[in-house]
Enzyme design. Structure first.
Site, PDB file in Angstrom:
ATOM      1  N   ASP A 127      86.892 -40.513 -64.788  1.00 19.10           N
ATOM      2  CA  ASP A 127      86.741 -39.657 -63.606  1.00 19.10           C
ATOM      3  C   ASP A 127      87.627 -38.394 -63.710  1.00 19.10           C
ATOM      4  OD1 ASP A 127      85.712 -39.062 -61.072  1.00 19.10           O
ATOM      5  OD2 ASP A 127      85.986 -41.108 -60.353  1.00 19.10           O
ATOM      6  N   TRP A 162      81.601 -34.538 -62.279  1.00 19.14           N
ATOM      7  CA  TRP A 162      80.729 -34.064 -61.187  1.00 19.14           C
ATOM      8  C   TRP A 162      80.101 -32.696 -61.463  1.00 19.14           C
ATOM      9  CZ3 TRP A 162      86.164 -33.929 -59.396  1.00 19.14           C
ATOM     10  CH2 TRP A 162      86.700 -35.202 -59.252  1.00 19.14           C
ATOM     11  N   GLY A 163      79.962 -32.333 -62.722  1.00 15.59           N
ATOM     12  CA  GLY A 163      79.330 -31.046 -63.044  1.00 15.59           C
ATOM     13  C   GLY A 163      80.283 -29.858 -62.969  1.00 15.59           C
ATOM     14  N   ASP A 184      78.913 -37.153 -55.631  1.00 20.14           N
ATOM     15  CA  ASP A 184      78.491 -38.545 -55.452  1.00 20.14           C
ATOM     16  C   ASP A 184      77.196 -38.671 -54.657  1.00 20.14           C
ATOM     17  OD1 ASP A 184      80.903 -38.904 -56.645  1.00 20.14           O
ATOM     18  OD2 ASP A 184      81.671 -40.333 -55.169  1.00 20.14           O
TER      19      ASP A 184
HETATM   20  C1  GAL Z   1      84.329 -40.536 -57.707  1.00 16.81           C
HETATM   21  C2  GAL Z   1      83.147 -40.854 -58.598  1.00 16.81           C
HETATM   22  C3  GAL Z   1      82.475 -42.096 -58.055  1.00 16.81           C
HETATM   23  C4  GAL Z   1      83.472 -43.233 -58.040  1.00 16.81           C
HETATM   24  C5  GAL Z   1      84.712 -42.832 -57.247  1.00 16.81           C
HETATM   25  C6  GAL Z   1      85.803 -43.895 -57.337  1.00 16.81           C
HETATM   26  O1  GAL Z   1      84.970 -39.415 -58.194  1.00 16.81           O
HETATM   27  O2  GAL Z   1      82.263 -39.769 -58.627  1.00 16.81           O
HETATM   28  O3  GAL Z   1      81.337 -42.422 -58.837  1.00 16.81           O
HETATM   29  O4  GAL Z   1      83.822 -43.565 -59.361  1.00 16.81           O
HETATM   30  O5  GAL Z   1      85.236 -41.619 -57.710  1.00 16.81           O
HETATM   31  O6  GAL Z   1      86.934 -43.539 -56.613  1.00 16.81           O
END
Ligand code: GAL
Length: 388
Positions: A127, A162-163, A184
């Site tokens: 992430d 996230w792009g 998301d």
């Molecule tokens: C976001 C991610 C999600 C999930 C989440 C967990 O940044 O896009 O898919 O992994 O964190 O905290």
């Protein structure tokens, strides 16, 4: 070597969020096998954020599993997942803390990759939260890419920024096998539609080696769970699955598999759609522009670009072609499709022999032009052979 087709599996985040534990993971593994999902290709079971203690072990400096959620430790969970013939996935983050504020891999890339290898991990979602501003993403993903190569296990590298930062330009060079390209998803039709429409221009950046990940599927959630939102209906889930398959997107289930209905299992194990998704050539779908999209009564509705009703075409191996008609609008639309627009002119004498992937019906050879009246949020999808 890791498979060169879009990864398939399950991820805990959409349904469970923080509420993950040993029992949920083992029961999910059992369900993946019992419902035939493993045999349909869903091989990775991925534990997302919130699996660890809040701080690293002060002595070893390693991230350690939450001793209440996972009392037997992560190696035991991985062993169980492997014993079911599945592969084991986990999660970390390129910043100083994960998105949910757990220890993260910034400056600990190599020791963490070693830890994951010891757990028996086969897949790492990585992430982008809490990234120190002076460290550009490409270097952070490169570091973990190197660490995974050095760790002694084949670990699929699943990037999740996230792009941001024009990721499509540099992500393939970091060693990533898939990369999240949007924010998301939540379990609602507008969320799914907006994600899909934002990625049409980036489809050429998805190919064997590294696929554009438009997020975990929400199929079967019906509004329940961590990203439940308003929920979708069966028509909308059908559209979601067909688009993910047309876009060569990773097929990561996010609904609670333990509660999947026979209809949900039937949808996500549809052999023709999975064949379209897993095509070995991994060519990007493209949008075939109709000149005009019509209302169901025949009157003109929208001009070509910006249409809410779209036709996607994807060339497949063995001279097959997939065609999808989709209506993102909130009311019925007539969707026009000129074969000329995908490169099959009238003068060639060729057309498409079309099999409806949802009904199994062969609707015969179509040439030149066709249209379909598609209900709101619905789609039709065809597996086709080029034919006279
Ligand atoms: C976001 C991610 C999600 C999930 C989440 C967990 O940044 O896009 O898919 O992994 O964190 O905290």
């Amino acid at each position: 070597m890791l498979s060169r087709t879009p990864p398939m599996g399950f991820n805990t985040w959409n349904t469970f969020g923080e509420d993950i534990n040993d029992k949920v993971v083992r029961e999910t593994a059992d369900a993946m096998v019992d419902l035939g999902l493993r045999d349909a290709g869903y091989e990775y079971l991925v534990i997302d954020d919130c699996w660890s203690e809040r701080e690293r072990d002060p002595v070893s400096g390693r991230i350690i599993a939450d001793h209440i959620k996972f009392p037997d430790g992560m190696k035991a969970v991985g062993d169980y997942v492997h014993s079911k013939g599945l592969k084991f996935g986990m999660y970390s983050c390129a910043g100083t803390r994960t998105c949910a504020n757990y220890p993260s891999s910034f400056d600990h890339e190599f020791i963490d990759a070693e830890t994951f290898a010891e757990f028996g991990v086969d897949f790492l979602k990585y992430d982008y939260c809490n990234r120190p501003a002076h460290h550009h993403g490409d270097l952070l993903y490169r570091k973990m890419g190197m660490a995974l190569k050095a760790c002694g296990r084949d670990i699929l590298f699943s990037a999740c920024n996230w792009g941001a930062d024009d990721v499509h330009n540099w992500i393939r060079s970091t060693g990533a096998h898939m990369y999240r390209s949007t924010g998301d998803i939540n379990d609602s039709f507008p969320s799914m539609r907006d994600i899909v429409c934002s990625q049409i221009e980036y489809l050429p950046y998805s190919a064997p080696g590294c696929f554009n990940d438009i997020d975990m599927l929400t199929i079967g959630m019906y509004g329940k769970g961590n990203v439940g939102a308003g929920g979708c209906n069966d028509t909308e889930y059908k559209t979601q699955f067909a688009i993910w398959c047309m876009f060569s997107a990773p097929l990561m289930l996010g609904g609670d598999i333990r509660t999947f209905s026979p209809e949900t299992v039937k949808l996500v194990t549809n052999k023709d759609l999975i064949r379209i998704n897993q095509d070995e050539e991994g060519r990007p779908a493209f949008q075939s522009y109709s000149w005009i999209t019509r209302n169901a009564d025949g009157s003109a509705a929208y001009k070509a670009s910006g249409d809410k009703a779209k036709v996607f075409v994807k060339l497949l191996s063995d001279n097959e072609v997939a065609v999808m008609f989709v209506n993102f609008d909130d009311r019925e639309r007539r969707v026009d499709f000129y074969f000329e627009d995908m490169g099959l002119p009238v003068a060639s004498g060729y057309g498409l022999e079309m099999k409806d992937v949802f009904t199994g019906e062969n609707i015969g050879v179509k040439k030149d032009f066709m249209y379909r009246n598609i209900q709101a949020h619905d789609c039709e999808c065809y597996l086709c052979k080029i034919s006279k």
